[in-house]
Design an enzyme around this catalytic site. Structure first.
Site, short mmCIF file in Angstrom:
data_model
loop_
_atom_site.label_atom_id
_atom_site.label_comp_id
_atom_site.label_asym_id
_atom_site.label_seq_id
_atom_site.Cartn_x
_atom_site.Cartn_y
_atom_site.Cartn_z
N HIS A 200 23.56 65.14 26.07
CA HIS A 200 24.15 63.94 25.46
C HIS A 200 24.44 62.85 26.48
CE1 HIS A 200 25.04 65.63 21.38
NE2 HIS A 200 24.70 66.72 22.06
N ASP A 414 26.23 55.20 30.27
CA ASP A 414 26.60 55.94 29.06
C ASP A 414 25.34 56.53 28.47
OD1 ASP A 414 28.12 56.87 26.96
OD2 ASP A 414 29.11 54.96 26.59
O1 F6P Z 1 29.30 63.21 24.23
C1 F6P Z 1 29.49 63.55 25.54
C2 F6P Z 1 30.72 64.40 25.72
O2 F6P Z 1 30.83 64.61 27.06
C3 F6P Z 1 30.72 65.74 25.06
O3 F6P Z 1 29.98 66.73 25.67
C4 F6P Z 1 32.18 66.01 25.13
O4 F6P Z 1 32.58 67.02 24.28
C5 F6P Z 1 32.76 64.68 24.77
O5 F6P Z 1 31.92 63.75 25.34
C6 F6P Z 1 34.23 64.47 25.09
O6 F6P Z 1 34.61 64.98 26.32
P1 F6P Z 1 35.56 66.24 26.44
O7 F6P Z 1 34.98 67.35 25.62
O8 F6P Z 1 35.60 66.54 27.88
O9 F6P Z 1 36.89 65.83 25.89
#
Ligand code: F6P
Length: 511
Positions: A200, A414
């Protein structure tokens, strides 16, 4: 297909955990196995599951659960509510053991993380090594062997959960940078599985990826998949170049011929771009709901009905360019190009990774800057920046999108940025302007946005002013074109395209 446990049994079992397990007709898709577990023909695996533990006083918290943060869940949850299958993930609370349960129509298989796992695997290797390394080293990545060891150990735990619950020949879709070793681990123990992986976030160029002491193991882990999806074709290209450079892989066009210990090709892994999207139907419907429209008007009234409302919505992350945005806005106030009477900036910064040092520093800096701007420019009636350190339910987000004349997406790097796509989708009247960083994956699709380089503060200021002063006819022309792009490329199409490509028979390219 038959469930190994009856729906009633599962419901009873899960009621003990205070969840709605087994009550939503999702038993289809399970197959009987030799041991006493449910088995699934389709599984999604990600670090987070779609819901996250929360305390009742937090906004959006219902019965101890709220939607997990981030684009991954935004994109995958709609598909999983419509699909028979299971989602393997962590539920956000350390040291809590949960049995499989169902929530919001999705079968969930929780993976437990200890406090130490969270520290070393999640906050450490995932978010203080890989995250900055994959985002142009905006912050310096840290390399610690103990973090790496725990990353491997936790990846194995996720792989084991899949191995236990995957039916013979199942399709498994592994998600994101936290789980890059899982594809190889699955292939070694379950060669019967069809394995997909989707990243992602960006994949860095080999010149930056080279810094990672465990670069070969990561590439090897990913090459366990049949299909490796990326947001942009440049990410897929970066991965292929790294596979060639660091593993000596034989790369032909989009294919890598993966060899076993005997030097024979075990399978062909393909790398390709599949730009992710959003649940267009959900956002469009919400944007037309009278109560959401009314809430948007209320937000404008609460801010004193300024001529222009500008909006930023981000996880509080140093990749999002929030500091650059605030700097540009402060200078516009200083130059008198915007005034607090005429304009108001709403900055939603949802809490994120709060125990990681870089995120703590960022919060201090952003909050200091907001305080400084407001202290300098606020009047008794008007506030320059309305800063909200919360996450909100989707209805409130759509009301904010409707209230905002200008959306600011100034990411320094991003993978995609789904907020940009949500804003455009919510603007059903074809008004509003999107200022979009060229370093966000969304810039590849939303070419009619006002694209800019957020490092160029003068350029950013000019672009913000172009958005503020844009003629309605130009705004409508741009918005119509962007809406067309998103409306015909929603998240259902994204997942369908990926899963179709995963099932395709690969023609070996030996040319
Ligand atoms: O979409 C990218 C991402 O890094 C996901 O893998 C992740 O779950 C999300 O953003 C939010 O970050 P986190 O899980 O560290 O809160």
């Amino acid at each position: 297909m038959q469930a190994t446990e009856s729906a009633e049994h599962r419901a009873e079992k899960h009621q003990e955990h205070g969840t709605d397990a087994g009550t939503e007709g999702k038993a289809a898709g399970h197959q009987g196995g030799t041991d006493d577990v449910d088995r699934f023909d389709f599984m999604v695996v990600s670090n987070r599951m779609p819901v996250d533990r929360c305390s009742p006083d937090e906004p959006g918290c219902e019965d101890g659960w709220r939607r997990s943060p981030g684009g991954l869940v935004t994109a995958l949850a709609p598909m999983m509510t419509k699909t028979d299958g299971a989602w393997v993930g962590w539920h956000g609370a350390p040291d809590e053991h949960l049995e499989p349960f169902s929530h919001g129509g999705i079968d969930l298989i929780p993976v437990q993380l200890s406090t130490r796992d969270v520290e070393l695997y999640y906050e450490g290797f995932s978010n203080a090594t890989l995250w900055p390394l994959y985002h142009d080293v905006i912050a310096p990545p840290e390399f610690h062997r103990a973090w790496w060891d725990t990353y491997r150990k936790v990846n194995k735990r996720f792989a084991d959960a899949v191995i236990r619950h995957a039916a013979e020949g199942a399709t498994v879709w592994v998600q994101d940078y936290q789980l890059q070793l899982v594809p190889r681990m699955l292939r070694e123990q379950r060669p019967d599985l069809k394995i997909g992986f989707f990243n992602h976030i960006p994949f860095p160029p080999p010149e930056i990826f080279a810094q990672l002491p465990w670069r070969r193991a990561i590439i090897d882990g990913l090459l366990g998949a049949d299909l490796i999806g990326f947001q942009r074709s440049s990410d897929a290209g970066n991965f292929m170049r790294s596979a060639r450079r660091f593993l000596g892989a034989s790369v032909k066009q989009q294919q890598v011929h993966v060899k076993g210990a005997d030097g024979q090709t075990t399978h062909i892994a393909r790398a390709q771009a599949f730009p992710i999207s959003i649940d267009v139907k959900q956002i469009s419907e919400l944007a037309q709901k009278p109560e959401v429209i009314e809430r948007a008007k209320q937000i404008r009234r609460d801010l004193g009905n300024p001529k222009t409302i500008l909006l930023g919505v981000d996880r509080l992350d140093y990749t999002k360019g929030i500091r650059h945005r605030l700097k540009a806005y402060e200078e516009l106030l200083e130059d008198g190009k915007v005034t607090v009477e005429d304009a108001s900036l709403i900055q939603v910064a949802s809490p994120s990774r709060e125990r990681v040092e870089q995120y703590r520093l960022l919060r201090e800096e952003v909050e200091g800057t907001v305080g400084h701007i407001n202290g300098t420019y606020d009047t008794m009636q008007n506030t320059a920046v309305r800063y909200l350190h919360h996450s909100y339910p989707i209805e409130e987000m759509v009301a904010l999108y409707l209230a905002a004349d200008v959306m600011l997406v100034t990411a320094l790097r991003d993978g995609m940025n789904l907020v940009a796509k949500e804003y455009v989708t919510a603007r059903t009247n074809n008004d509003g302007a999107l200022v979009l960083s060229e370093f966000a994956g969304a810039a590849d699709q939303l070419k009619q946005a006002l694209l800019m380089n957020p490092h160029d503060i003068d350029g950013l200021k000019d672009t913000i002013m172009r958005a503020v002063n844009m003629e309605p006819a130009e705004a409508a022309r741009r918005m119509r074109a962007m809406r067309k792009q998103i409306l015909t490329n929603d998240v259902d199409l994204w997942s369908a395209d990926f899963l179709r490509a995963l099932q395709e028979k690969v023609v070996r390219d030996d040319s």
